[in-house]
Scaffold this active site. Sequence first.
Site, PDB file in Angstrom:
ATOM      1  N   GLU A   1      57.797   3.694  24.324  1.00 53.36           N
ATOM      2  CA  GLU A   1      57.451   3.864  22.914  1.00 53.36           C
ATOM      3  C   GLU A   1      57.698   5.288  22.461  1.00 53.36           C
ATOM      4  O   GLU A   1      56.761   6.013  22.156  1.00 53.36           O
ATOM      5  CB  GLU A   1      55.970   3.577  22.674  1.00 53.36           C
ATOM      6  CG  GLU A   1      55.395   2.539  23.543  1.00 53.36           C
ATOM      7  CD  GLU A   1      53.893   2.630  23.680  1.00 53.36           C
ATOM      8  OE1 GLU A   1      53.313   1.577  23.857  1.00 53.36           O
ATOM      9  OE2 GLU A   1      53.326   3.730  23.613  1.00 53.36           O
TER      10      GLU A   1
ATOM     11  N   GLY B   1      56.332  10.430  25.531  1.00 58.06           N
ATOM     12  CA  GLY B   1      56.039  11.813  25.860  1.00 58.06           C
ATOM     13  C   GLY B   1      57.285  12.578  26.243  1.00 58.06           C
ATOM     14  O   GLY B   1      57.200  13.642  26.840  1.00 58.06           O
TER      15      GLY B   1
ATOM     16  N   CYS C   1      46.369  28.771   0.240  1.00 56.57           N
ATOM     17  CA  CYS C   1      45.426  29.873   0.150  1.00 56.57           C
ATOM     18  C   CYS C   1      44.597  30.023   1.420  1.00 56.57           C
ATOM     19  O   CYS C   1      43.365  30.049   1.407  1.00 56.57           O
ATOM     20  CB  CYS C   1      44.543  29.682  -1.071  1.00 56.57           C
ATOM     21  SG  CYS C   1      45.552  29.636  -2.545  1.00 56.57           S
TER      22      CYS C   1
ATOM     23  N   TYR D   1      49.441  23.012  16.228  1.00 61.73           N
ATOM     24  CA  TYR D   1      49.750  22.981  17.657  1.00 61.73           C
ATOM     25  C   TYR D   1      50.347  24.282  18.170  1.00 61.73           C
ATOM     26  O   TYR D   1      50.678  24.381  19.352  1.00 61.73           O
ATOM     27  CB  TYR D   1      50.790  21.887  17.961  1.00 61.73           C
ATOM     28  CG  TYR D   1      50.421  20.478  17.585  1.00 61.73           C
ATOM     29  CD1 TYR D   1      49.272  19.878  18.087  1.00 61.73           C
ATOM     30  CD2 TYR D   1      51.248  19.728  16.760  1.00 61.73           C
ATOM     31  CE1 TYR D   1      48.962  18.570  17.767  1.00 61.73           C
ATOM     32  CE2 TYR D   1      50.943  18.415  16.438  1.00 61.73           C
ATOM     33  CZ  TYR D   1      49.794  17.842  16.938  1.00 61.73           C
ATOM     34  OH  TYR D   1      49.493  16.549  16.633  1.00 61.73           O
TER      35      TYR D   1
HETATM   36  C1  LIG Z   1      51.980   8.893  19.797  1.00 61.09           C
HETATM   37  C2  LIG Z   1      52.247   7.822  20.748  1.00 61.09           C
HETATM   38  C3  LIG Z   1      53.535   7.632  21.247  1.00 61.09           C
HETATM   39  C4  LIG Z   1      54.709   8.510  20.883  1.00 61.09           C
HETATM   40  O1  LIG Z   1      54.654   9.764  21.511  1.00 61.09           O
HETATM   41  P1  LIG Z   1      55.860  10.804  21.358  1.00 61.09           P
HETATM   42  O2  LIG Z   1      55.435  12.006  22.070  1.00 61.09           O
HETATM   43  O3  LIG Z   1      56.089  11.033  19.899  1.00 61.09           O
HETATM   44  O4  LIG Z   1      57.066  10.173  21.946  1.00 61.09           O
HETATM   45  C5  LIG Z   1      53.721   6.566  22.104  1.00 61.09           C
HETATM   46  N1  LIG Z   1      52.705   5.756  22.466  1.00 61.09           N
HETATM   47  C6  LIG Z   1      51.449   5.915  21.999  1.00 61.09           C
HETATM   48  C7  LIG Z   1      50.384   4.993  22.412  1.00 61.09           C
HETATM   49  C8  LIG Z   1      51.179   6.963  21.134  1.00 61.09           C
HETATM   50  O5  LIG Z   1      49.932   7.135  20.690  1.00 61.09           O
END
Ligand SMILES: *Cc1c(COP(=O)(O)O)cnc(C)c1O
Length: 439
Positions: free
Chosen positions: A286, A245, A355, A329
């Site tokens: 992640e 995030g 379109c 978004y």
């Molecule tokens: C989408 C997702 C991420 C990556 O989020 P980002 O905002 O692109 O860094 C990480 N972990 C999980 C479980 C996700 O679903």
Amino acid sequence: MFNLYYFLHVYFLSKEIKYLCTKFINSMNQGQLLKIAQEYGSPVYVYDAEKIASQYNRLTKAFSGVKTLKINYAVKALSNISILKYLKSLGSGIDTVSIQEVQLGLAAGFTADKIIFTPNGVALSEIEEAAKLGIQINIDNLSVLEQFGTKHPNVPVCIRINPHVMAGGNSNISVGHIDSKFGISIHQIPHLLRIVENTKMNINGIHMHTGSDILDIDVFLHASEILFDTAKKFKDLKFVDFGSGFKVPYTAGDIETNIEELGEKLSAKFNNFCKEYGRELTLAFEPGKFLVSESGNFLTQVNAVKQTTSTVFAQVDSGFNHLIRPMFYGSHHDIDNISNPKGRERFYSVVGYICETDTFGSNRRITEITEGDILRFKNAGAYCFSMASNYNSRFRPAEVLWHDNKAQLIRKRETFNDIINNQIAIDFNVKKEKQTVKK
Ligand SMILES: *Cc1c(COP(=O)(O)O)cnc(C)c1O
């Protein structure tokens, strides 16, 4: 005398200069991009490997105070196999959300121990398939946890907790709130512990992912405290995973997650936690957007410039079939005219050819546009190509990787065969009955 306005002016100016510096150091130049558009045609996505590496290194450096750090790139942000192989060469693992992403990761050469599977709302059989391949699974639902633990008590499982901390820049990507479908609520921990006890399953990791676009580090740190408190309830943990995030700047002066400050503060908290826990654990992340967003450029060609009574439209050879973030978004992508970078600036609305209304940007100040010019969309690495579709029966774009000062095609532009390939045409014999006119 202290002057607030002067202070604010200098503050924002310094932010802007810092932003521009990172842009200059890490970006490919407009000339190189223009050449790629000429060689590979448009629309085309171009990724700068250098930028991915610098983001990866920035993150590992920010958390260098932690003994074992694991970065699992979130494949869904940009899933081209060459991007995955490049991240592998940097030392990254991957985070996957579908069995197909797992397969893609294996095809890219990741070993099972470098892959974590964090699905939401998938069938138990899909989780079992991943576990059978030796992939670390992450379960975010009590009913699935109970079923899986009963059948496979020996497979170690990570659990995804929802700490109910509001984070996220947009209601579609904020996943931590009380009514979210993601994660096991912290209020359900007693139930969770009962399942673990009854099934004798092994919980080896604890995870949270509060959503994209963390703006406030304190909110994130607060959530981490909740995760640590929960972690203490499990005796055999190997890792704590903070998901992602991290916000990146989408335009000059835009707020971004201060990764260096977060690294320093969270590392200290994590090291303290390990002491209390009595064992060194791995700290995992992640990130998707943080690693690849700024590496991406989306190049489109202007088909037509159309002047109405109030607006000048630049109509490009693309639409939300290729880049849906602005429409989906309300995201902002900076747009510049790389065919005429020094021209006089005018105001344009940049729109697509779909379109339906597909506005990429309204009332943007862009150097004068002539039909045939190439417009570049910045920050087009994350959730851009990976969300592209064939809507309007259009081909999806080609993808190019800029690495070691040269361009390499990493995805061919689609052809009509890709559109028709899986379709089944049924023949309907036209009945040639005589037309009888009843009187
Ligand atoms: C989408 C997702 C991420 C990556 O989020 P980002 O905002 O692109 O860094 C990480 N972990 C999980 C479980 C996700 O679903």
